[in-house]
Design a protein around this motif. Structure first.
Motif, PDB file in Angstrom:
ATOM      1  N   LYS A  53       0.713  -1.174   0.066  1.00  0.00           N
ATOM      2  CA  LYS A  53       0.076   0.133   0.115  1.00  0.00           C
ATOM      3  C   LYS A  53       0.955   1.329  -0.066  1.00  0.00           C
ATOM      4  O   LYS A  53       0.576   2.267  -0.794  1.00  0.00           O
ATOM      5  CB  LYS A  53      -0.882   0.015   1.194  1.00  0.00           C
ATOM      6  CG  LYS A  53      -1.777   1.042   1.267  1.00  0.00           C
ATOM      7  CD  LYS A  53      -2.974   1.013   2.391  1.00  0.00           C
ATOM      8  CE  LYS A  53      -3.845   2.118   2.230  1.00  0.00           C
ATOM      9  NZ  LYS A  53      -4.797   2.079   3.626  1.00  0.00           N
ATOM     10  N   ALA A  54       1.847   1.102   0.746  1.00  0.00           N
ATOM     11  CA  ALA A  54       2.926   2.366   0.841  1.00  0.00           C
ATOM     12  C   ALA A  54       3.562   2.542  -0.361  1.00  0.00           C
ATOM     13  O   ALA A  54       4.084   3.729  -0.877  1.00  0.00           O
ATOM     14  CB  ALA A  54       3.886   2.011   2.196  1.00  0.00           C
ATOM     15  N   TYR A  55       3.843   1.430  -0.923  1.00  0.00           N
ATOM     16  CA  TYR A  55       4.646   1.588  -2.272  1.00  0.00           C
ATOM     17  C   TYR A  55       3.809   1.613  -3.590  1.00  0.00           C
ATOM     18  O   TYR A  55       4.467   1.610  -4.627  1.00  0.00           O
ATOM     19  CB  TYR A  55       5.656   0.371  -2.372  1.00  0.00           C
ATOM     20  CG  TYR A  55       6.559   0.412  -1.319  1.00  0.00           C
ATOM     21  CD1 TYR A  55       7.099   1.463  -0.529  1.00  0.00           C
ATOM     22  CD2 TYR A  55       7.414  -0.548  -0.929  1.00  0.00           C
ATOM     23  CE1 TYR A  55       7.726   1.726   0.414  1.00  0.00           C
ATOM     24  CE2 TYR A  55       8.167  -0.951   0.113  1.00  0.00           C
ATOM     25  CZ  TYR A  55       8.338   0.474   0.867  1.00  0.00           C
ATOM     26  OH  TYR A  55       9.366   0.287   1.942  1.00  0.00           O
ATOM     27  N   ARG A  56       2.509   1.700  -3.532  1.00  0.00           N
ATOM     28  CA  ARG A  56       1.658   1.744  -4.612  1.00  0.00           C
ATOM     29  C   ARG A  56       1.595   0.435  -5.600  1.00  0.00           C
ATOM     30  O   ARG A  56       1.975   0.571  -6.653  1.00  0.00           O
ATOM     31  CB  ARG A  56       1.655   3.049  -5.226  1.00  0.00           C
ATOM     32  CG  ARG A  56       1.221   4.121  -4.286  1.00  0.00           C
ATOM     33  CD  ARG A  56       1.187   5.508  -5.004  1.00  0.00           C
ATOM     34  NE  ARG A  56       2.186   5.860  -5.875  1.00  0.00           N
ATOM     35  CZ  ARG A  56       3.372   6.312  -5.446  1.00  0.00           C
ATOM     36  NH1 ARG A  56       3.540   6.552  -4.580  1.00  0.00           N
ATOM     37  NH2 ARG A  56       4.183   6.523  -6.445  1.00  0.00           N
ATOM     38  N   CYS A  57       1.726  -0.720  -4.938  1.00  0.00           N
ATOM     39  CA  CYS A  57       1.927  -1.837  -5.877  1.00  0.00           C
ATOM     40  C   CYS A  57       1.228  -3.213  -5.403  1.00  0.00           C
ATOM     41  O   CYS A  57       0.602  -2.809  -4.243  1.00  0.00           O
ATOM     42  CB  CYS A  57       3.541  -2.147  -5.981  1.00  0.00           C
ATOM     43  SG  CYS A  57       4.353  -2.715  -4.407  1.00  0.00           S
ATOM     44  N   GLU A  58       1.393  -4.253  -5.836  1.00  0.00           N
ATOM     45  CA  GLU A  58       0.586  -5.223  -5.294  1.00  0.00           C
ATOM     46  C   GLU A  58       1.495  -6.073  -4.452  1.00  0.00           C
ATOM     47  O   GLU A  58       2.652  -6.105  -4.637  1.00  0.00           O
ATOM     48  CB  GLU A  58       0.097  -6.415  -6.669  1.00  0.00           C
ATOM     49  CG  GLU A  58      -0.948  -5.711  -7.278  1.00  0.00           C
ATOM     50  CD  GLU A  58      -2.085  -5.287  -6.659  1.00  0.00           C
ATOM     51  OE1 GLU A  58      -2.407  -6.248  -5.893  1.00  0.00           O
ATOM     52  OE2 GLU A  58      -2.764  -4.459  -6.953  1.00  0.00           O
ATOM     53  N   PRO A  59       1.131  -6.779  -3.243  1.00  0.00           N
ATOM     54  CA  PRO A  59       2.006  -7.484  -2.348  1.00  0.00           C
ATOM     55  C   PRO A  59       2.965  -8.324  -3.091  1.00  0.00           C
ATOM     56  O   PRO A  59       4.182  -8.727  -2.717  1.00  0.00           O
ATOM     57  CB  PRO A  59       1.207  -8.280  -1.490  1.00  0.00           C
ATOM     58  CG  PRO A  59      -0.244  -7.235  -1.600  1.00  0.00           C
ATOM     59  CD  PRO A  59      -0.175  -6.875  -2.783  1.00  0.00           C
ATOM     60  N   TRP A  60       2.394  -9.059  -4.059  1.00  0.00           N
ATOM     61  CA  TRP A  60       3.377  -9.954  -4.903  1.00  0.00           C
ATOM     62  C   TRP A  60       4.411  -9.550  -5.700  1.00  0.00           C
ATOM     63  O   TRP A  60       5.545 -10.044  -5.688  1.00  0.00           O
ATOM     64  CB  TRP A  60       2.347 -10.938  -5.744  1.00  0.00           C
ATOM     65  CG  TRP A  60       1.838 -10.308  -6.934  1.00  0.00           C
ATOM     66  CD1 TRP A  60       0.369  -9.755  -6.851  1.00  0.00           C
ATOM     67  CD2 TRP A  60       2.369  -9.941  -8.156  1.00  0.00           C
ATOM     68  NE1 TRP A  60       0.180  -9.324  -7.969  1.00  0.00           N
ATOM     69  CE2 TRP A  60       1.390  -9.119  -8.692  1.00  0.00           C
ATOM     70  CE3 TRP A  60       3.511 -10.203  -8.734  1.00  0.00           C
ATOM     71  CZ2 TRP A  60       1.463  -8.566 -10.096  1.00  0.00           C
ATOM     72  CZ3 TRP A  60       3.704  -9.551  -9.861  1.00  0.00           C
ATOM     73  CH2 TRP A  60       2.672  -8.875 -10.814  1.00  0.00           C
ATOM     74  N   GLU A  61       4.198  -8.366  -5.908  1.00  0.00           N
ATOM     75  CA  GLU A  61       5.167  -7.597  -6.501  1.00  0.00           C
ATOM     76  C   GLU A  61       6.465  -7.273  -5.713  1.00  0.00           C
ATOM     77  O   GLU A  61       7.595  -7.346  -6.184  1.00  0.00           O
ATOM     78  CB  GLU A  61       4.882  -6.331  -7.282  1.00  0.00           C
ATOM     79  CG  GLU A  61       3.922  -6.470  -8.227  1.00  0.00           C
ATOM     80  CD  GLU A  61       3.320  -5.101  -8.699  1.00  0.00           C
ATOM     81  OE1 GLU A  61       3.669  -4.924  -9.969  1.00  0.00           O
ATOM     82  OE2 GLU A  61       2.547  -4.439  -7.999  1.00  0.00           O
ATOM     83  N   LEU A  62       6.536  -6.921  -4.546  1.00  0.00           N
ATOM     84  CA  LEU A  62       7.327  -6.851  -3.514  1.00  0.00           C
ATOM     85  C   LEU A  62       8.441  -8.148  -3.489  1.00  0.00           C
ATOM     86  O   LEU A  62       9.676  -7.779  -3.135  1.00  0.00           O
ATOM     87  CB  LEU A  62       6.820  -6.531  -2.206  1.00  0.00           C
ATOM     88  CG  LEU A  62       6.318  -5.129  -2.093  1.00  0.00           C
ATOM     89  CD1 LEU A  62       5.236  -5.323  -0.514  1.00  0.00           C
ATOM     90  CD2 LEU A  62       7.189  -4.086  -2.216  1.00  0.00           C
ATOM     91  N   ILE A  63       7.851  -9.367  -3.514  1.00  0.00           N
ATOM     92  CA  ILE A  63       8.967 -10.345  -3.466  1.00  0.00           C
ATOM     93  C   ILE A  63       8.923 -11.107  -4.558  1.00  0.00           C
ATOM     94  O   ILE A  63      10.040 -11.896  -4.716  1.00  0.00           O
ATOM     95  CB  ILE A  63       8.156 -11.339  -2.535  1.00  0.00           C
ATOM     96  CG1 ILE A  63       6.729 -11.946  -3.001  1.00  0.00           C
ATOM     97  CG2 ILE A  63       7.828 -10.885  -0.985  1.00  0.00           C
ATOM     98  CD1 ILE A  63       6.280 -13.132  -2.440  1.00  0.00           C
ATOM     99  N   GLY A  64       8.736 -10.602  -5.735  1.00  0.00           N
ATOM    100  CA  GLY A  64       9.093 -11.189  -6.991  1.00  0.00           C
ATOM    101  C   GLY A  64       9.158 -10.227  -8.295  1.00  0.00           C
ATOM    102  O   GLY A  64       9.490 -10.704  -9.370  1.00  0.00           O
TER     103      GLY A  64
END
Length: 108
Positions: A53-64
């Motif tokens: 939410k803070a980075y304006r992306c989807e959670p899966w994007e943070l790890i992959g």
């Protein structure tokens, strides 16, 4: 090879946030974010959700997903295509830009 913690830092810097500002936006402490980014602390679903939410992306994007990679834009578009026929057509268009002469038979 990049560690998963490094994607957290890449997303943060991609959004031009300091660790302190990102931690504040995500509602976690700065030391926790620092340890997650350095791979010294495991993250959980709550961390993923709040950081995404803070980075304006989807959670899966943070790890992959590397946010600086050209493939990131393609992935974001792909995940917004829900209709199977439109996905098939999108793959045909992408394959037309490859060095292959003919599209894969499974797409026809």
């Amino acid at each position: 090879m990049i560690s998963r913690g490094q994607y957290f830092a890449q997303w943060r810097t991609h959004r031009k946030l300091t660790q302190v500002a990102a931690a504040d936006l995500a509602g976690i402490s700065h030391p926790v974010l620092n340890r997650i980014e350095n791979g010294k602390r495991k993250y959980d679903a709550n961390h993923l959700a709040s950081l995404a939410k803070a980075y304006r992306c989807e959670p899966w994007e943070l790890i992959g997903v590397d946010p600086t990679s050209p493939e990131t834009s393609c992935l974001k578009v792909w995940h917004r295509i829900h209709d199977p026929e439109r996905r098939r057509l999108a793959l045909l268009v992408l394959e037309a830009f490859t060095d292959q002469c003919e599209p894969s038979e499974e797409l026809l």
